[in-house]
Scaffold this active site. Structure first.
Site, PDB file in Angstrom:
ATOM      1  N   PHE A  39     -30.210  -7.038  61.276  1.00  0.00           N
ATOM      2  CA  PHE A  39     -28.925  -7.549  60.519  1.00  0.00           C
ATOM      3  C   PHE A  39     -27.525  -7.083  60.895  1.00  0.00           C
ATOM      4  CE2 PHE A  39     -33.357  -7.082  58.521  1.00  0.00           C
ATOM      5  CZ  PHE A  39     -33.405  -8.594  58.059  1.00  0.00           C
ATOM      6  N   GLY A  97     -34.417   3.858  60.193  1.00  0.00           N
ATOM      7  CA  GLY A  97     -34.697   2.354  60.103  1.00  0.00           C
ATOM      8  C   GLY A  97     -34.474   1.759  61.489  1.00  0.00           C
ATOM      9  N   SER A 134     -30.251  -2.221  66.724  1.00  0.00           N
ATOM     10  CA  SER A 134     -29.333  -1.004  66.904  1.00  0.00           C
ATOM     11  C   SER A 134     -29.673   0.034  67.718  1.00  0.00           C
ATOM     12  CB  SER A 134     -28.672  -0.517  65.295  1.00  0.00           C
ATOM     13  OG  SER A 134     -30.073  -0.253  64.553  1.00  0.00           O
ATOM     14  N   ASP A 189     -39.039   5.344  61.548  1.00  0.00           N
ATOM     15  CA  ASP A 189     -39.163   4.128  60.664  1.00  0.00           C
ATOM     16  C   ASP A 189     -40.853   4.199  60.453  1.00  0.00           C
ATOM     17  OD1 ASP A 189     -39.772   1.469  59.448  1.00  0.00           O
ATOM     18  OD2 ASP A 189     -37.775   1.040  60.540  1.00  0.00           O
ATOM     19  N   GLY A 203     -42.055  -2.148  56.946  1.00  0.00           N
ATOM     20  CA  GLY A 203     -40.897  -2.988  56.446  1.00  0.00           C
ATOM     21  C   GLY A 203     -40.465  -2.489  54.897  1.00  0.00           C
ATOM     22  N   SER A 242     -38.865   8.719  56.456  1.00  0.00           N
ATOM     23  CA  SER A 242     -37.707   9.500  57.054  1.00  0.00           C
ATOM     24  C   SER A 242     -37.274  10.781  56.612  1.00  0.00           C
ATOM     25  CB  SER A 242     -36.487   8.700  57.236  1.00  0.00           C
ATOM     26  OG  SER A 242     -36.214   8.308  55.746  1.00  0.00           O
ATOM     27  N   ASP A 260     -29.637   3.621  58.257  1.00  0.00           N
ATOM     28  CA  ASP A 260     -29.866   2.355  58.062  1.00  0.00           C
ATOM     29  C   ASP A 260     -31.513   2.072  57.189  1.00  0.00           C
ATOM     30  OD1 ASP A 260     -29.425  -0.319  57.736  1.00  0.00           O
ATOM     31  OD2 ASP A 260     -29.881  -0.688  59.951  1.00  0.00           O
ATOM     32  N   HIS A 311     -32.743   0.810  50.977  1.00  0.00           N
ATOM     33  CA  HIS A 311     -31.679   0.542  50.528  1.00  0.00           C
ATOM     34  C   HIS A 311     -31.427   0.663  48.796  1.00  0.00           C
ATOM     35  CE1 HIS A 311     -30.476  -0.922  54.265  1.00  0.00           C
ATOM     36  NE2 HIS A 311     -29.429  -1.583  53.862  1.00  0.00           N
ATOM     37  N   ASP A 319     -24.277  -1.216  56.163  1.00  0.00           N
ATOM     38  CA  ASP A 319     -24.433  -1.952  54.741  1.00  0.00           C
ATOM     39  C   ASP A 319     -23.655  -1.329  53.691  1.00  0.00           C
ATOM     40  OD1 ASP A 319     -26.430  -3.933  55.677  1.00  0.00           O
ATOM     41  OD2 ASP A 319     -27.764  -2.363  55.787  1.00  0.00           O
TER      42      ASP A 319
HETATM   43 MG    MG Z   1     -28.882  -2.330  57.821  1.00  0.00          MG
END
Ligand code: MG
Length: 207
Positions: free
Chosen positions: A15, A41, A47, A67, A71, A120, A138, A141, A167
């Protein structure tokens, strides 16, 4: 940045937009001589390839990318970001680790991107303070996940090191607010210089 790595990164599921990736790459080139970088993440590695390529170019310390690889809440079956390609039907779980490893291998960055499969905050409890040159948040959220990552990992950043947060959406109409709330908290604490925001990527430097 090597063109083939940029291309593999942008073909990886993810993303992050290219301008954000190039910012992360440049920061890693600049700062990773003073300590490892760490990303929260990994997802499928987009990234991580930008950051890892910056570490490779600098030639000193690698990127750790963390991570749980199951998901996020919004990537589970029936949720808006569910991707059937990343679902292991036999196990009944979303799993992004294979895609991450494949993309690292395609980019030839095995020596520079080190995956860690962990929640994490659990990992961060054992990470020594003031050791990392850059942390990129990242991960989850939700408010609890975003603030958990900030509170756990901010102390691991060396003076002069970077904290990047993905984000950032100041307008609630554009997306979730938790990363933006973390940015507001960090700015209020007075220990960081907010250098700017590229697209939705905030860049802060520890004083
Ligand atoms: Mg992101």
């Amino acid at each position: 940045m090597r063109e083939e790595v940029r291309s593999i990164a942008m073909r990886a599921k993810g993303f992050l937009v290219e301008a954000e990736g190039m910012s992360l790459y440049r920061l890693a080139v600049e700062i990773s001589g003073s300590g490892p970088c760490l990303e929260i993440g990994s997802y499928c590695g987009r990234s991580a390839l930008f950051l890892g390529e910056g570490c490779r170019e600098r030639g000193r310390y690698p990127l750790f990318t963390v991570d749980h690889h199951e998901g996020s809440a919004e990537q589970q079956p029936g949720q808006p970001y569910f991707d059937p390609d990343l679902y292991d039907a036999a196990e009944g779980v979303t799993t992004t680790l294979q895609a991450l490893r494949r993309n690292i291998r395609l980019a030839g960055l095995q020596d520079w991107v080190i995956p860690i499969v962990a929640a994490s905050v659990r990992l961060g409890r054992y990470w020594p303070p003031a050791t990392l040159s850059l942390v990129f948040i990242d991960g989850g959220h939700s408010e609890a996940d975003a603030f958990g990552d900030y509170e756990t990992w901010a102390p691991t950043i060396k003076p002069g090191g970077y904290l990047c947060i993905h984000d950032i959406h100041p307008d609630p109409a554009d997306g979730g607010q938790a990363p933006y709330h973390v940015l507001q908290r960090a700015r209020a604490e007075g220990a960081w210089d907010h250098l700017g925001t590229v697209d939705t990527l905030a860049i802060l430097r520890r004083q």
